[in-house]
Design a protein around this motif. Structure first.
Motif, PDB file in Angstrom:
ATOM      1  N   VAL A 188     -12.846  -5.204   3.364  1.00 53.54           N
ATOM      2  CA  VAL A 188     -13.610  -3.956   3.522  1.00 53.54           C
ATOM      3  C   VAL A 188     -12.747  -2.731   2.618  1.00 53.54           C
ATOM      4  O   VAL A 188     -13.119  -2.191   1.771  1.00 53.54           O
ATOM      5  CB  VAL A 188     -14.138  -3.557   4.636  1.00 53.54           C
ATOM      6  N   LYS A 189     -11.477  -2.913   2.932  1.00 51.87           N
ATOM      7  CA  LYS A 189     -10.594  -1.861   2.359  1.00 51.87           C
ATOM      8  C   LYS A 189      -9.366  -2.541   2.084  1.00 51.87           C
ATOM      9  O   LYS A 189      -9.253  -3.698   2.356  1.00 51.87           O
ATOM     10  CB  LYS A 189     -10.169  -0.541   3.375  1.00 51.87           C
ATOM     11  N   HIS A 190      -8.545  -2.011   1.186  1.00 51.32           N
ATOM     12  CA  HIS A 190      -7.237  -2.709   0.962  1.00 51.32           C
ATOM     13  C   HIS A 190      -6.233  -2.802   2.139  1.00 51.32           C
ATOM     14  O   HIS A 190      -6.418  -1.867   2.493  1.00 51.32           O
ATOM     15  CB  HIS A 190      -6.625  -1.843  -0.343  1.00 51.32           C
ATOM     16  N   GLY A 191      -5.693  -3.927   2.206  1.00 54.47           N
ATOM     17  CA  GLY A 191      -4.808  -4.089   3.240  1.00 54.47           C
ATOM     18  C   GLY A 191      -3.752  -5.213   2.691  1.00 54.47           C
ATOM     19  O   GLY A 191      -3.969  -5.881   1.959  1.00 54.47           O
ATOM     20  N   ASP A 232      -2.212   9.889   8.425  1.00 55.17           N
ATOM     21  CA  ASP A 232      -0.835  10.455   8.797  1.00 55.17           C
ATOM     22  C   ASP A 232      -0.809  10.044  10.458  1.00 55.17           C
ATOM     23  O   ASP A 232       0.245   9.905  10.825  1.00 55.17           O
ATOM     24  CB  ASP A 232      -0.726  12.087   8.745  1.00 55.17           C
ATOM     25  N   ARG A 233      -2.103  10.067  11.134  1.00 54.75           N
ATOM     26  CA  ARG A 233      -1.837   9.941  12.800  1.00 54.75           C
ATOM     27  C   ARG A 233      -1.350   8.687  12.944  1.00 54.75           C
ATOM     28  O   ARG A 233      -0.571   8.204  13.765  1.00 54.75           O
ATOM     29  CB  ARG A 233      -3.003  10.202  13.454  1.00 54.75           C
ATOM     30  N   ALA A 276      -5.699   8.093  -1.482  1.00 55.22           N
ATOM     31  CA  ALA A 276      -5.162   7.011  -0.970  1.00 55.22           C
ATOM     32  C   ALA A 276      -5.642   6.711   0.333  1.00 55.22           C
ATOM     33  O   ALA A 276      -5.620   5.376   0.322  1.00 55.22           O
ATOM     34  CB  ALA A 276      -3.402   7.284  -1.025  1.00 55.22           C
ATOM     35  N   GLU A 277      -5.675   7.519   1.354  1.00 58.65           N
ATOM     36  CA  GLU A 277      -6.276   7.006   2.574  1.00 58.65           C
ATOM     37  C   GLU A 277      -7.662   6.486   2.489  1.00 58.65           C
ATOM     38  O   GLU A 277      -8.119   5.430   2.866  1.00 58.65           O
ATOM     39  CB  GLU A 277      -6.392   8.394   3.662  1.00 58.65           C
ATOM     40  N   GLU A 281       0.746  -1.255  -0.031  1.00 56.88           N
ATOM     41  CA  GLU A 281      -0.043  -0.027  -0.109  1.00 56.88           C
ATOM     42  C   GLU A 281       0.932   1.209   0.136  1.00 56.88           C
ATOM     43  O   GLU A 281       1.998   1.336   0.660  1.00 56.88           O
ATOM     44  CB  GLU A 281      -0.961   0.198   1.208  1.00 56.88           C
ATOM     45  N   THR A 282       0.541   2.261  -0.611  1.00 56.21           N
ATOM     46  CA  THR A 282       1.526   3.464  -0.757  1.00 56.21           C
ATOM     47  C   THR A 282       0.378   4.591  -0.961  1.00 56.21           C
ATOM     48  O   THR A 282      -0.672   4.757  -0.523  1.00 56.21           O
ATOM     49  CB  THR A 282       1.733   3.377  -2.363  1.00 56.21           C
ATOM     50  N   THR A 283       1.440   5.903  -0.688  1.00 52.50           N
ATOM     51  CA  THR A 283       0.758   7.392  -0.894  1.00 52.50           C
ATOM     52  C   THR A 283       0.311   7.585  -2.107  1.00 52.50           C
ATOM     53  O   THR A 283      -0.505   8.587  -2.175  1.00 52.50           O
ATOM     54  CB  THR A 283       1.655   8.332  -0.269  1.00 52.50           C
ATOM     55  N   GLY A 284       0.616   6.807  -3.296  1.00 51.74           N
ATOM     56  CA  GLY A 284      -0.038   7.333  -4.351  1.00 51.74           C
ATOM     57  C   GLY A 284       0.477   6.245  -5.455  1.00 51.74           C
ATOM     58  O   GLY A 284       0.671   5.243  -5.190  1.00 51.74           O
TER      59      GLY A 284
END
Length: 231
Positions: free
Chosen positions: A148-151, A61-62, A53-54, A9-12
């Motif tokens: 549910v989300k990518h992991g 970020d947190r 991306a999030e 998984e990445t920021t973009g």
């Protein structure tokens, strides 16, 4: 044969423009059988996480601010990868980010000759069909209801099941006759064994034919016996 199924998984979308890897998940296969050994880690990308991306992977970020840098975990990752072939879905994307992180900490890049791309395999095996991980899970009857989300680790575990099915499935090693097709993935030639059962012939034995004739002769005036035969 040892293979590692992995996902990132990445920021973009592009490490060349400053995007970073924030998660990697790896699953070990030996002779196409999961061993239960996995590697999973999150990384601080040292840059803000874009909202788009999030929304895909849920890593903000947190949370990432408290994770280690890639450089502090690279030795453990490389030890797990060893010299195994590396399998990923749209593999050039994942290899691009992994090698970009290796360059940033002055490590050797991973040779693309070790790359197996399951998207390329799926296009060869199922031309014209959808080739997303979700679509392949549906095709092969793999439960993805918990996605549910990518992991990275979850997706690597799902991809491992897909890869096993695409390379012979649960029939591997059971001795059925097989048709072998060659799938060229990047610079790697992968043999995909598709089980094919031999044709079975069924013929009645003389005893069965005799019992059948006796049964027919015992019928009381069957309609077809006296029916006219149309030319």
């Amino acid at each position: 044969m040892r293979e590692i199924i992995f996902d990132t998984e990445t920021t973009g979308l592009d490490p060349l423009t400053g995007d970073r890897m924030v998660e990697i998940g790896c699953v070990e296969l030996i002779n196409r059988i999961p061993t239960g050994a996995t590697y999973h880690a999150y990384f601080n990308p040292q840059r803000p996480m874009p909202a788009a991306a999030e929304a895909v992977h849920g890593l903000g970020d947190r949370f990432l601010a408290g994770q280690p840098l890639f450089s502090s975990s690279v030795d453990a990752l490389l030890e797990f990868l060893g010299d195994a072939m590396l399998v990923a879905h749209n593999a050039r994307f994942d290899f691009g980010f992994l090698n970009a992180e290796l360059r940033l900490c002055s490590r050797d890049e991973i040779d693309l000759a070790r790359m197996i791309d399951t998207v390329s395999m799926a296009r060869t095996l199922h031309p014209g069909a959808k080739h997303s991980l979700d679509a392949l899970c549906i095709r092969y009857g793999i439960d993805r209801s918990h996605r549910v989300k990518h992991g990275a680790l979850l997706d690597a575990e799902l991809l491992a099941q897909v890869y096993i099915e695409m390379t012979g499935g649960r029939q591997i090693g059971l001795g059925f006759a097989a048709e072998t097709i060659e799938v060229v993935v990047a610079e790697v030639s992968v043999e995909v064994r598709t089980p094919v059962r031999p044709v079975r012939t069924f013929a009645a034995s003389p005893e069965e034919l005799e019992r059948h004739a006796a049964f027919i002769n015992g019928l009381d005036a069957p309609l077809w016996r006296d029916a006219p035969i149309n030319a």
